[in-house]
Design an enzyme around this catalytic site. Sequence first.
Site, PDB file in Angstrom:
ATOM      1  N   CYS A  11       7.159  -2.711  -8.827  1.00  0.00           N
ATOM      2  CA  CYS A  11       7.267  -1.010  -8.908  1.00  0.00           C
ATOM      3  C   CYS A  11       8.589  -0.217  -8.457  1.00  0.00           C
ATOM      4  O   CYS A  11       9.910  -1.077  -8.297  1.00  0.00           O
ATOM      5  CB  CYS A  11       6.347  -0.453  -8.041  1.00  0.00           C
ATOM      6  N   ASN A  14       8.500  -0.043  -4.133  1.00  0.00           N
ATOM      7  CA  ASN A  14       7.621  -1.493  -2.839  1.00  0.00           C
ATOM      8  C   ASN A  14       7.554  -1.272  -1.800  1.00  0.00           C
ATOM      9  O   ASN A  14       7.814  -1.310  -0.963  1.00  0.00           O
ATOM     10  CB  ASN A  14       8.793  -2.469  -3.137  1.00  0.00           C
ATOM     11  N   CYS A  16       3.486   1.200  -2.085  1.00  0.00           N
ATOM     12  CA  CYS A  16       2.688   1.390  -2.687  1.00  0.00           C
ATOM     13  C   CYS A  16       1.844   0.165  -3.343  1.00  0.00           C
ATOM     14  O   CYS A  16       1.042  -1.207  -3.342  1.00  0.00           O
ATOM     15  CB  CYS A  16       2.137   2.399  -3.240  1.00  0.00           C
ATOM     16  N   ARG A  17       2.381   0.242  -5.084  1.00  0.00           N
ATOM     17  CA  ARG A  17       2.062  -0.497  -5.609  1.00  0.00           C
ATOM     18  C   ARG A  17       2.431  -1.962  -5.765  1.00  0.00           C
ATOM     19  O   ARG A  17       1.648  -2.796  -6.022  1.00  0.00           O
ATOM     20  CB  ARG A  17       1.889   0.111  -7.467  1.00  0.00           C
ATOM     21  N   SER A  18       3.555  -2.150  -5.626  1.00  0.00           N
ATOM     22  CA  SER A  18       3.884  -3.738  -5.815  1.00  0.00           C
ATOM     23  C   SER A  18       3.812  -4.651  -4.252  1.00  0.00           C
ATOM     24  O   SER A  18       2.645  -5.879  -4.808  1.00  0.00           O
ATOM     25  CB  SER A  18       5.403  -4.352  -5.888  1.00  0.00           C
ATOM     26  N   ASP A 125       0.765   5.572 -10.401  1.00  0.00           N
ATOM     27  CA  ASP A 125       1.487   5.528  -8.779  1.00  0.00           C
ATOM     28  C   ASP A 125       0.635   6.568  -7.568  1.00  0.00           C
ATOM     29  O   ASP A 125       0.580   7.843  -8.355  1.00  0.00           O
ATOM     30  CB  ASP A 125       2.626   5.834  -9.101  1.00  0.00           C
TER      31      ASP A 125
END
Length: 154
Positions: A11, A14, A16-18, A125
């Site tokens: 993301c 690095n 939140c999402r990934s 996001d």
Amino acid sequence: MPVTVSVLCVCLGNICRSPTAEAVLRTRAEEAGLALEVDSAGTGGWHVGHPPDRRAQAAAAARGYDLSRQRARQVVQGDGRFDLILAMDDQNAADLRRLLPPEAHDRIALFLDGAPETAGRSVPDPYYDDRFDHVLDLIEAAADGWVARLKAGR
């Protein structure tokens, strides 16, 4: 159980999402008896060395995923070694094509391509809108799809 495939989740920062995708994909693969090497990184370097966002950690922990030991890192050229590089959105995929060597470009896909009902879409996001549970729903669905594909050798 030997590692058969290496996967990088990517993301922007690095945090939140990934890291969430890394933890979910690793857990779902283990539950399915599939040995994967899973890592995550960001296309930007603002948060290098920082733990995942506290809200991402809380949402993940509520579903049994532990992000506490992860630390943000930025994508590097050597990440082109991964068998599968899963971007959280189209901008991350475009940035990966700029950051990684050309021979890695055919291994870049969108994370949500793992679930037919979400294919071609982006993982939003949650940093600014706090939709961490929604992001987890999407990531879990796609992780299950990727695990099934990889287990079937596709």
